[in-house]
Design an enzyme around this catalytic site. Sequence first.
Site, short mmCIF file in Angstrom:
data_model
loop_
_atom_site.label_atom_id
_atom_site.label_comp_id
_atom_site.label_asym_id
_atom_site.label_seq_id
_atom_site.Cartn_x
_atom_site.Cartn_y
_atom_site.Cartn_z
N GLY A 194 0.82 -1.20 0.00
CA GLY A 194 0.00 0.00 0.00
C GLY A 194 0.86 1.25 0.00
N LYS A 195 0.33 2.30 -0.63
CA LYS A 195 1.11 3.54 -0.75
C LYS A 195 0.16 4.72 -0.81
CE LYS A 195 4.97 5.29 -3.57
NZ LYS A 195 5.76 5.03 -4.80
N SER B 24 -0.24 9.31 0.44
CA SER B 24 0.48 10.57 0.63
C SER B 24 1.17 10.62 1.99
CB SER B 24 -0.50 11.74 0.51
OG SER B 24 -1.54 11.62 1.46
N HIS B 25 0.70 9.80 2.94
CA HIS B 25 1.27 9.86 4.29
C HIS B 25 2.27 8.75 4.58
CE1 HIS B 25 -2.85 11.80 5.30
NE2 HIS B 25 -2.02 12.67 4.76
N LYS C 209 4.16 0.22 8.52
CA LYS C 209 3.87 1.49 7.86
C LYS C 209 4.99 2.48 8.15
CE LYS C 209 0.09 4.76 7.09
NZ LYS C 209 -1.32 5.07 7.42
N ASP D 235 -11.06 11.04 6.94
CA ASP D 235 -10.65 10.52 5.64
C ASP D 235 -11.34 9.18 5.35
OD1 ASP D 235 -9.36 10.79 3.23
OD2 ASP D 235 -7.46 9.95 3.92
#
Length: 350
Positions: free
Chosen positions: A23-24, A26-27, A44, A153
């Site tokens: 997973g990728k 902006s944070h 993460k 979000d």
Amino acid sequence: MEEFKYEELVEATESFSPSRLVGKGSHGCVYKGVLGDDRVIAVKTLSLALRALHDNSKLHNETRILSSLADPDNSSSSLSDHVIKLLGTSQDPSHNEVLVIEFMPNGSLHDLLHPPANGAPPPTWPARLRIALQVARALQSLHGRKPFIVHRDIKSANILFDSEWNAKLADFGLAVMDSDDRLDSPAGTIGYLDPNYTCPSKLSRKNDVFSFGVVLLEIMSGRKAMDVSKQTASIVDWAISLLEGQRAMDICDPRISLPSAVPFRHMVHLAGRCVAADEGSRPSVSEIVMEMERVLPHHRVRVPAWLSPWRSLALLKRWRKHARRCNTSTLVKPGAQKGEIQGDMLSGKV
């Protein structure tokens, strides 16, 4: 909460190999890891963009929020089965926060609803109901605690699936507590972001309700929240226009068949209330959960006729055990092995 040695995480992820990247955003970047005791985890780390800015605030905030949810000394803390679990933390050599969270092997709701061409078939109607209810319950656990938490979000890409295809709400980098100073600028994802959330003072639980309504429309229609290839790019504008024109059934995902129009209409009208321009007209998450549970009697789990009597009985027993745990007995499909759960959920054998 466990404190992991950074070297242990480097080894678990094969030095954060691109082949382990799952997973990728902006944070942060999320990697699959296997610890020495064979535990499978997700690690993460800070995104490259934030690393260049030396901005560790989002991962630090996510640690703070998830830790508070799991705090046994807080009587109002009751971690939902449908919120991602924080297993521990670490620090890289630059003293950036590193999170260790439970691994979710079945991807995101966004991937499930919007597969590539010739990909897996879409989830069935009962499966969609189950997912929607689980996400609502996750949100209910955030909004119902003291101090309450606003996720900020909520979107299909932040709803992940475990090995049993239970939905879990993830990515708390933007989340805020009611007790926090209201200094943060409005944040979220275009298409899901409440248009009324224009300044810090406008932050409320109703912002999350709006975003949940967008996700609910996405679940019901199979359409993306924002799709510039469409004449009306916003799913909210498109759906509200259809609802106002008494064409609720046109919102239904054409890739699946419905057992009954009644529960579908109920759900899309609920979604319409969630995305109402007037915040006061939006329901609370507790009301949303109650409304969804009213839909459950319309759906009974059926054991497929092609199964042998022995296998039917075995699956039914497994389903009952799973249903008691999830408290969604009228929506859950009889369980099976991992591959069978995935195949049945997506192929319509629910």
